[in-house]
Design a protein around this motif. Structure first.
Motif, PDB file in Angstrom:
ATOM      1  N   ASP A 244      -1.938   2.342  10.088  1.00 12.61           N
ATOM      2  CA  ASP A 244      -1.564   1.735   8.811  1.00 12.61           C
ATOM      3  C   ASP A 244      -1.624   2.761   7.687  1.00 12.61           C
ATOM      4  O   ASP A 244      -0.809   2.739   6.759  1.00 12.61           O
ATOM      5  N   TYR A 245      -2.607   3.655   7.760  1.00 11.70           N
ATOM      6  CA  TYR A 245      -2.741   4.717   6.758  1.00 11.70           C
ATOM      7  C   TYR A 245      -1.483   5.579   6.710  1.00 11.70           C
ATOM      8  O   TYR A 245      -0.930   5.845   5.633  1.00 11.70           O
TER       9      TYR A 245
ATOM     10  N   GLY B 126      -2.288   5.543   1.192  1.00  2.00           N
ATOM     11  CA  GLY B 126      -3.662   5.201   1.516  1.00  2.00           C
ATOM     12  C   GLY B 126      -4.351   4.312   0.514  1.00  2.00           C
ATOM     13  O   GLY B 126      -5.517   3.963   0.680  1.00  2.00           O
TER      14      GLY B 126
ATOM     15  N   TYR C 293      -7.149  11.902   6.791  1.00  2.00           N
ATOM     16  CA  TYR C 293      -7.782  10.610   7.116  1.00  2.00           C
ATOM     17  C   TYR C 293      -9.284  10.775   7.304  1.00  2.00           C
ATOM     18  O   TYR C 293     -10.058   9.856   7.031  1.00  2.00           O
TER      19      TYR C 293
ATOM     20  N   MET D  23       0.834  -1.190   0.000  1.00  2.00           N
ATOM     21  CA  MET D  23       0.000   0.000   0.000  1.00  2.00           C
ATOM     22  C   MET D  23       0.868   1.239   0.000  1.00  2.00           C
ATOM     23  O   MET D  23       1.940   1.272   0.598  1.00  2.00           O
TER      24      MET D  23
ATOM     25  N   LEU E   6      -4.098   0.873  -2.506  1.00  2.00           N
ATOM     26  CA  LEU E   6      -3.414  -0.355  -2.892  1.00  2.00           C
ATOM     27  C   LEU E   6      -2.595  -0.098  -4.150  1.00  2.00           C
ATOM     28  O   LEU E   6      -3.114   0.402  -5.152  1.00  2.00           O
TER      29      LEU E   6
ATOM     30  N   ASN F 238     -11.308  -0.581   7.381  1.00  2.00           N
ATOM     31  CA  ASN F 238     -10.391  -1.513   6.716  1.00  2.00           C
ATOM     32  C   ASN F 238      -8.946  -1.028   6.734  1.00  2.00           C
ATOM     33  O   ASN F 238      -8.023  -1.826   6.516  1.00  2.00           O
ATOM     34  N   LEU F 239      -8.761   0.269   6.953  1.00  2.00           N
ATOM     35  CA  LEU F 239      -7.412   0.845   6.959  1.00  2.00           C
ATOM     36  C   LEU F 239      -7.251   1.708   8.209  1.00  2.00           C
ATOM     37  O   LEU F 239      -7.478   2.916   8.165  1.00  2.00           O
TER      38      LEU F 239
ATOM     39  N   THR G  19       1.503   3.990   5.020  1.00  2.00           N
ATOM     40  CA  THR G  19       1.505   3.935   3.550  1.00  2.00           C
ATOM     41  C   THR G  19       2.136   5.182   2.930  1.00  2.00           C
ATOM     42  O   THR G  19       2.422   5.197   1.732  1.00  2.00           O
TER      43      THR G  19
ATOM     44  N   GLN H 276     -12.066   3.567   6.534  1.00  2.00           N
ATOM     45  CA  GLN H 276     -11.276   3.720   7.753  1.00  2.00           C
ATOM     46  C   GLN H 276     -11.251   2.428   8.565  1.00  2.00           C
ATOM     47  O   GLN H 276     -10.233   2.088   9.170  1.00  2.00           O
TER      48      GLN H 276
ATOM     49  N   ASP I 239     -12.417   4.180  -1.751  1.00  2.00           N
ATOM     50  CA  ASP I 239     -11.438   3.225  -2.286  1.00  2.00           C
ATOM     51  C   ASP I 239     -10.408   3.972  -3.126  1.00  2.00           C
ATOM     52  O   ASP I 239     -10.750   4.961  -3.791  1.00  2.00           O
TER      53      ASP I 239
ATOM     54  N   TYR J  31      -5.809   4.069  11.180  1.00  2.00           N
ATOM     55  CA  TYR J  31      -5.001   5.267  10.993  1.00  2.00           C
ATOM     56  C   TYR J  31      -3.507   4.975  11.011  1.00  2.00           C
ATOM     57  O   TYR J  31      -2.755   5.519  10.206  1.00  2.00           O
TER      58      TYR J  31
END
Length: 338
Positions: free
Chosen positions: A165-166, A47, A150, A44, A49, A160-161, A169, A158, A233, A163
């Motif tokens: 991890d965001y 933010g 974010y 990723m 893929l 699924n991702l 990326t 949010q 997405d 903060y």
């Protein structure tokens, strides 16, 4: 997750067979890369893929008219993400957690505003990593913009991702310029959802202590939550500056249409008609089925042409988005030749 892909990219990702005219060595390499890809975890960036580009090793069509230098030049387009938030707003939200930040409704009251504000917030954000540097001292607004950006993501995104991890990326992304954005059709339209094409220019650190430019294009879905459009997405593709000059007919709009829609689908009657305004290329042609067609491409910074939409003219003279299954055309063409 396949619906976000434009037709030609979806075709390349779905193809299971490699044409016989590809060099044997490319076929071997493709098999090896395919094997390894299945065993890699998703990567990723910013933010979204990071997808693998659909690159085949077809022999480049010889033409004296091809200007190879086109593919090596960086963008000279103006920066679009210039709706910078006030320093006062940044100071008020400094060191706050994302859920503690309240955004003005005006930031996300339309799809265009959401796209422009999202990248404007991130323009001067920087998440440097040890061993890859550029600049000196604090870069831009450092990490302060990330909690704010974010909040422009939808609640399911949010979830699924997270903060943490965001932010990860964005490692080694030190500056972002939005240079192109445009709404594009969705293959399977959904109520209260829209899709945008974007192209961004980033400055990233390197092990040589020099900043390097990197370009990405991508597709961003936005979902309407009450009266606000939130990002639901993101998928990015890194741009390769050394592939198109040496390999592949698929990078050039006219050749792409002639081969895919002409040779594969047997859909072109007569000559094709090309027009271009800024980075948008339109290829129109009369169909063997009696309809008129328009295939739209966007020209990327690396000089390649990316198909983003297909249209058929209906009664009354308006264009309706369609989605031609190019893989089906190719398979039918192979059966005919057998």
């Amino acid at each position: 997750m396949k619906n976000w892909l434009p037709p030609t990219i979806k075709l390349a990702l779905r193809k299971k067979r490699i044409p016989i005219f590809i060099f044997i060595v490319c076929a071997v390499l493709s098999c090896v890369l395919s094997f390894h890809k299945k065993h890699e975890t998703a990567i990723m960036v910013m933010g979204g893929l990071l997808e693998a580009q659909c690159i085949n090793c077809e022999e480049f069509l010889e033409s004296n008219a091809v200007d190879f230098e086109t593919y090596f030049r960086p963008s000279k387009l103006p920066v679009l993400n210039n709706k910078i938030l006030s320093q006062e707003f940044l100071n008020e939200n400094y060191d706050k957690k994302p859920e503690e930040i309240s955004l003005p409704a005006s930031l996300t009251d339309s799809p265009d505003n959401t796209i422009l504000n999202y990248f404007s917030i991130l323009r001067d954000a920087a998440n440097p990593v040890v061993g890859r540097s550029a600049g000196c001292g604090t870069i831009g607004d450092a990490m302060a913009p990330y909690p704010i950006s974010y909040q422009l993501l939808s609640a399911p995104f949010q979830k699924n991702l997270p903060y943490s991890d965001y932010v990860k990326t964005y490692e080694n992304i030190l500056h972002i310029n939005l240079i192109k954005y445009h709404q594009v059709p969705m293959e399977a339209p959904q109520e209260n959802m829209v899709r945008y094409f974007v192209e961004i220019e980033t400055i990233e650190g390197s092990a040589k202590d020099t900043g390097v430019f990197a370009y990405y294009y991508g597709f961003i879905d936005l979902e309407k939550e009450e009266n606000q459009y939130k990002i639901s997405d993101i998928h990015y593709f890194g741009e390769n500056f050394l592939c198109a000059p040496y390999h592949g007919w698929q990078w050039e709009a006219e050749g792409n249409v002639q081969i895919r829609y002409g040779e594969w689908c047997k859909l072109i009657k007569g000559d094709i008609r090309k027009s271009q305004k800024d980075y948008t290329i339109r290829i129109e042609f009369d169909g063997t089925d009696g309809y008129q067609y328009c295939i739209v491409f966007f020209q990327l910074t690396n000089g390649t042409d990316l198909e983003v939409a297909q249209y058929r003219k209906i009664s009354g003279g308006s264009w309706r988005p369609i989605f031609i299954d190019l893989e089906e055309c190719l398979e039918n063409n192979k059966k005919t030749l057998q």
